[in-house]
Design an enzyme around this catalytic site. Structure first.
Site, mmCIF file in Angstrom:
data_model
loop_
_atom_site.group_PDB
_atom_site.id
_atom_site.type_symbol
_atom_site.label_atom_id
_atom_site.label_comp_id
_atom_site.label_asym_id
_atom_site.label_seq_id
_atom_site.Cartn_x
_atom_site.Cartn_y
_atom_site.Cartn_z
ATOM 1 N N GLY A 20 -11.846 -1.415 12.318
ATOM 2 C CA GLY A 20 -10.401 -1.274 12.149
ATOM 3 C C GLY A 20 -9.758 -2.516 11.566
ATOM 4 O O GLY A 20 -8.651 -2.900 11.932
ATOM 5 N N ASN A 25 -4.837 0.539 5.582
ATOM 6 C CA ASN A 25 -5.816 1.588 5.302
ATOM 7 C C ASN A 25 -5.797 2.534 6.502
ATOM 8 O O ASN A 25 -6.289 2.208 7.580
ATOM 9 C CB ASN A 25 -7.195 0.961 5.110
ATOM 10 N N GLU A 174 -8.246 -7.349 -6.226
ATOM 11 C CA GLU A 174 -9.029 -6.339 -5.517
ATOM 12 C C GLU A 174 -10.056 -5.644 -6.405
ATOM 13 O O GLU A 174 -10.631 -4.624 -6.028
ATOM 14 C CB GLU A 174 -8.088 -5.310 -4.899
ATOM 15 N N ARG A 214 -1.823 -5.629 -2.296
ATOM 16 C CA ARG A 214 -2.968 -6.543 -2.371
ATOM 17 C C ARG A 214 -3.202 -7.122 -3.767
ATOM 18 O O ARG A 214 -3.715 -8.232 -3.900
ATOM 19 C CB ARG A 214 -4.230 -5.809 -1.908
ATOM 20 N N HIS A 250 -4.965 0.836 -2.433
ATOM 21 C CA HIS A 250 -5.467 0.575 -3.783
ATOM 22 C C HIS A 250 -5.031 1.706 -4.703
ATOM 23 O O HIS A 250 -4.831 2.842 -4.249
ATOM 24 C CB HIS A 250 -7.004 0.487 -3.817
ATOM 25 N N CYS A 371 -14.629 4.603 -4.160
ATOM 26 C CA CYS A 371 -14.768 3.272 -3.548
ATOM 27 C C CYS A 371 -16.212 2.791 -3.593
ATOM 28 O O CYS A 371 -16.471 1.589 -3.675
ATOM 29 C CB CYS A 371 -14.304 3.299 -2.099
#
EC number: 3.5.3.23
Length: 448
Positions: A20, A25, A174, A214, A250, A371
């Site tokens: 976590g 997210n 990122e 980010r 993202h 991802c």
């Protein structure tokens, strides 16, 4: 000369756990502290790699990182033998031990930004490792990432590697999760699309209010300069701050592009019309025909997109010119998303087929099909220069599944992270993996 887009998928590491750790997210936060299954996670990822290889797509594999990162814990003041460092961290600062055990490097869309030779000034493929400085557990990845990428793409005649940007908030980077590329053909000059969440220095750009943005504009611009990209081959766009605050940490959670096509949610960007017009104009000058597919909020909400990871999918070009969408099982489990996809594929448009994969172990930690892969466009000569040990084949798949069965646990909880034996298991596994993938010494325990 024929060119390819090669997907290098991240191999899930032996310490895959639900810590976590990723604020912003939703999946990572909601599944925190549950027990994970590293073996199942790795095998699910390998199954996807094998399936794409068998469909005729070029497929590679990117190795995981050494975890727990004892060196990182030492830098934070824990001393003694490796076992003592882990024991003391578990006793005095368990959150730091959990962070040092994160297997988040499996999401290699965050490993680096990649620009193909057709776009760069010096005609080489350029890699810049992402600093990932927004989250501590990810900020410790880039030194090993750089070594692994250097071992995979070692020929300096064809490949150029850049160090991560300065690890400060103004240059939060990122990687490819906020970058895509549009082109008529993978071997031709294209337009690179950088999406940022905020500007570090220009107050004209709004920022999200709840979750962090980010990626900065300044980081994207720096990567473009490092890669020798021309102004007419780059487009910058701002992510909609309101969707970041809804868990779109993202851009690849709300949009995906490939070839001449952008597949995106209606609420993904700010100044969408202006952005689409710039992409169309710049790609048109490079011989391409830009096309976009907008998913309306009336059919799929942002919440639906985040929970199903509809856009964290792989959009792949097939030989007949049509496109295939690789989605997680969660898309089929969401009624509105699945209804939209059925309509999309039956309409005779650009996306003709959807294939579903079970990636539950990754999804529960906040990462889907997109991802898990780093896209690298290569021509035939460049592909031949890649370390052949990392290119997926049927024998390599068999070897890696046997390797996972041998070395991985099938259950991991937070308490297990304090077991010094886990570090020994991880190092033993990775030492063997570097031989399988012909990487040489890329891990700290192999170098020091």
């Amino acid at each position: 000369m024929k060119s390819y887009e090669v997907n290098f998928d991240g191999l899930v590491g032996p310490t895959h756990n639900y810590g976590g750790l990723s604020y912003g997210n939703v999946a990572s936060q909601s599944n925190s502290q549950q027990s994970s299954n590293p073996k199942e996670a790795a095998l699910q990822g390998l199954a996807k790699m094998k399936a794409l290889m068998e469909m005729g797509f070029q497929q590679g594999v990117l190795a995981p990182q050494e975890r727990p990162d004892v060196a990182a814990l030492r830098r934070l003041g824990f001393a003694g033998s490796d076992a003592q460092v882990i024991e003391r961290a578990a006793k005095d600062a368990m959150p730091l031990l959990v962070a040092s055990c994160s297997a988040s490097s499996m999401w290699v869309a965050n490993a680096a930004t990649v620009s193909p030779s057709a776009d760069s000034a010096d005609g080489r493929v350029h890699f810049t490792a992402a600093n990932l400085n927004c989250k501590y557990h990810r900020s410790i990845e880039h030194p090993t990432t750089s070594r692994v990428l250097g071992a995979m793409f070692a020929d300096q005649q064809h490949f150029a590697h850049h160090a991560a940007l300065p690890a400060v908030a103004q240059f939060g980077d990122e990687g490819a999760a906020n970058h895509t590329r549009f082109c008529r053909d993978y071997g031709q000059a294209g337009v690179e699309f950088f999406v940022f969440g905020r500007s570090a220095f220009d107050t004209r750009y709004p920022a999200p209010q709840k979750y962090p943005a980010r990626q900065t504009l300044e980081a994207s611009q720096a990567v473009a300069r490092l890669h020798g990209l021309s102004d007419d081959g780059v487009v910058y766009a701002q992510q909609n701050p309101s969707v970041i605050d809804q868990g779109v940490f993202h851009n690849d959670v709300i949009a995906v592009g490939n070839g001449e096509v952008l597949f995106y949610h209606e609420d993904a960007f700010l100044e969408t019309d202006k952005m689409l017009a710039e992409l169309d104009a710049k790609l048109g000058k490079r011989g391409g025909n830009f096309q976009s597919i907008c998913v309306p909020r009336s059919q799929v909400t942002v919440e639906d997109a985040v929970r199903s990871y509809l856009f964290n999918s792989q959009l792949l070009s097939r030989a007949d010119g049509s496109m295939l969408l690789i989605v997680p099982e969660e898309c089929r489990g969401n009624e509105r998303v699945w209804q939209y996809l059925q309509g999309l594929t039956s309409s005779g448009g650009l996306i003709r087929e959807v294939k579903v994969f079970d990636l539950k172990q990754s999804m529960q930690n906040g990462g889907g099909p997109a991802c898990l892969r780093l896209r690298v466009a290569l021509n035939q000569t460049e592909l031949a220069a890649v370390n052949p040990g990392v290119i997926m084949t049927a024998p390599l798949y068999d070897t890696l599944t046997q390797w996972v069965d041998k070395h991985y646990r099938d259950r991991l909880s937070e308490n297990d992270l304090a077991d010094p034996q886990l570090l020994l298991e991880c190092r033993t596994a990775l030492d063997e993996l570097t031989q399988i993938l012909k990487l040489g010494a890329v891990y700290p325990f192999q170098i020091n």
